[in-house]
Design an enzyme around this catalytic site. Structure first.
Site, PDB file in Angstrom:
ATOM      1  N   HIS A  37      28.949  72.487  11.609  1.00  0.00           N
ATOM      2  CA  HIS A  37      28.598  72.387  10.199  1.00  0.00           C
ATOM      3  C   HIS A  37      29.861  72.112   9.378  1.00  0.00           C
ATOM      4  CE1 HIS A  37      24.838  74.917  10.871  1.00  0.00           C
ATOM      5  NE2 HIS A  37      25.587  75.325  11.884  1.00  0.00           N
ATOM      6  N   TYR A  38      29.685  71.631   8.158  1.00  0.00           N
ATOM      7  CA  TYR A  38      30.742  71.823   7.166  1.00  0.00           C
ATOM      8  C   TYR A  38      30.236  72.828   6.147  1.00  0.00           C
ATOM      9  CZ  TYR A  38      28.504  68.130   4.184  1.00  0.00           C
ATOM     10  OH  TYR A  38      27.645  67.348   3.433  1.00  0.00           O
ATOM     11  N   THR A  39      31.187  73.498   5.469  1.00  0.00           N
ATOM     12  CA  THR A  39      30.781  74.551   4.543  1.00  0.00           C
ATOM     13  C   THR A  39      30.122  73.992   3.290  1.00  0.00           C
ATOM     14  OG1 THR A  39      33.027  74.559   3.637  1.00  0.00           O
ATOM     15  CG2 THR A  39      32.513  76.187   5.353  1.00  0.00           C
ATOM     16  N   GLU A 102      31.320  76.725  11.441  1.00  0.00           N
ATOM     17  CA  GLU A 102      31.507  76.140  10.110  1.00  0.00           C
ATOM     18  C   GLU A 102      32.943  75.640   9.964  1.00  0.00           C
ATOM     19  OE1 GLU A 102      29.520  75.767   7.483  1.00  0.00           O
ATOM     20  OE2 GLU A 102      27.761  77.042   7.870  1.00  0.00           O
ATOM     21  N   HIS A 144      24.684  69.710  12.435  1.00  0.00           N
ATOM     22  CA  HIS A 144      23.539  70.266  11.715  1.00  0.00           C
ATOM     23  C   HIS A 144      22.555  69.156  11.358  1.00  0.00           C
ATOM     24  CE1 HIS A 144      22.334  73.509   8.505  1.00  0.00           C
ATOM     25  NE2 HIS A 144      21.453  73.383   9.477  1.00  0.00           N
ATOM     26  N   ASP A 154      25.530  67.436   7.486  1.00  0.00           N
ATOM     27  CA  ASP A 154      26.837  67.864   7.975  1.00  0.00           C
ATOM     28  C   ASP A 154      26.866  67.922   9.508  1.00  0.00           C
ATOM     29  OD1 ASP A 154      24.964  70.040   7.381  1.00  0.00           O
ATOM     30  OD2 ASP A 154      26.526  71.434   8.001  1.00  0.00           O
TER      31      ASP A 154
END
Length: 257
Positions: A37-39, A102, A144, A154
Site C-alpha cells: 500500500h501507500y499511506t 504501508e 492494494h 495504491d
C-alpha cells in the site's frame, strides 16, 4: 510487542488486529500473500496515528518511512485490517491470509511521487525475511489496487514492481513497451473481450466472464497496468498490454501447476 521480525524494526503497536481465522486447506491458518500500500497521507506521523487509533479500525503489519525506518504495528502471525473489501483468484477477505505493508507516500490525492531508494531498500530487506519465514509464493506479491480494483490505486504506477520482481517478489511481464495500438475499450462487445475477461480472471482479478468491456473490466485492466504496464495506465486494452497479460497469465499457470 515481542518477537519483532527484524532487529532494527521499531515497535509501534496498533490495537487494530485480531486472530487469523482457520481458512487453510488443512484447517489451519494460511499466510501466503503480501499486499503493498501507500499511506496516501501528508506525513508518516499522520499515517501512524491513524493506523494506531482504535476508532479508525484500520492497520497494517508494517509501515516504512521515506528514510527506510520500519515500524511493526501488528505481528504478521495476526490479522491486521488493511485490505478491506478485496478479492484475488476467487478468494475474498484478503485480510485473513495476507501481510499488509504501508509505504509512506502522499499518494495520488496529495502529490504522488517516486518511492525513495532507502524506503525501497528497506522494503526488499523486509520481504526477504517474510519470504523465508512464511514461504510466500513468487506470484502473490500484490498491490492494494490488484485486490480492490476501482476502489484503490495504491501503490500506483510509480512503484518499482520490476525491481521487486528481479528479487523474485512478484512476476515480470514481457511485452513491447511502445506498442500502444488500442484494441478495445469500455463499452465494446466482442469475443476478443470475452478472452480478455477470462485472462484477467485467471490472473486473479474479480471480473465477470462475458463479451462486454464493462466498468469492471476497465478497473481490473487499469490495476493490471499500474502493476505490469506502468507507462500506459489508461484502462484501455492496447497491444502492449495484451502481450503483458498473456505473459503474466502463463506464469500464473506455471506457478499453479
Amino acid at each position: 510487542m515481542t518477537d519483532l521480525i527484524m532487529p532494527e524494526t521499531v515497535a509501534t503497536p496498533s490495537p487494530n488486529w485480531n486472530e487469523r481465522p482457520p481458512v487453510g486447506p488443512d484447517g489451519g491458518v494460511l499466510i501466503d500473500t503480501v499486499v503493498l500500500h501507500y499511506t496516501g497521507m501528508t506525513s508518516a506521523t499522520e499515517a501512524l496515528e491513524r493506523l494506531c487509533l482504535p476508532e479508525s479500525e484500520v492497520s497494517a503489519h508494517f509501515l516504512i518511512e521515506e528514510d527506510g525506518k520500519i515500524h511493526q504495528l501488528v505481528h504478521p502471525d495476526h490479522r491486521a485490517w488493511h485490505a478491506g473489501v478485496s478479492c484475488w483468484q476467487g478468494r475474498d477477505n484478503l485480510n485473513h491470509t495476507s501481510i499488509g505493508i504501508e509505504l509512506v507516500n502522499p499518494g495520488h490525492e496529495f502529490g504522488y511521487c517516486p518511492f525513495p531508494e532507502d524506503q525501497v531498500a528497506s522494503l526488499v530487506s523486509l520481504l526477504k525475511v517474510l519470504a523465508r519465514r512464511y514461504h510466500i509464493p513468487q506470484d502473490r506479491y500484490l498491490g492494494h489496487s490488484d485486490i480492490a480494483p476501482g476502489r484503490k490505486q495504491d501503490p500506483g504506477e510509480l512503484f518499482p514492481w520490476q525491481r521487486l520482481a528481479g528479487q523474485k517478489f512478484g512476476l515480470t511481464a514481457t511485452y513491447q513497451r511502445n506498442d500502444k495500438t488500442i484494441i478495445a475499450k469500455k463499452g465494446m462487445v466482442s469475443t476478443e473481450i470475452a478472452s480478455l475477461n477470462k485472462s484477467l480472471r485467471i490472473i486473479g482479478y474479480p471480473v465477470t466472464q462475458g463479451e462486454v468491456f464493462s466498468q469492471q473490466t476497465h478497473d481490473a485492466l487499469q490495476a493490471f497496468q499500474q502493476h505490469w504496464r506502468q507507462e500506459e495506465v489508461s484502462g484501455c486494452l492496447d497491444s502492449g498490454t495484451l502481450s503483458a497479460i498473456s505473459s503474466i497469465e502463463k506464469q500464473i499457470d506455471t506457478h499453479k501447476s
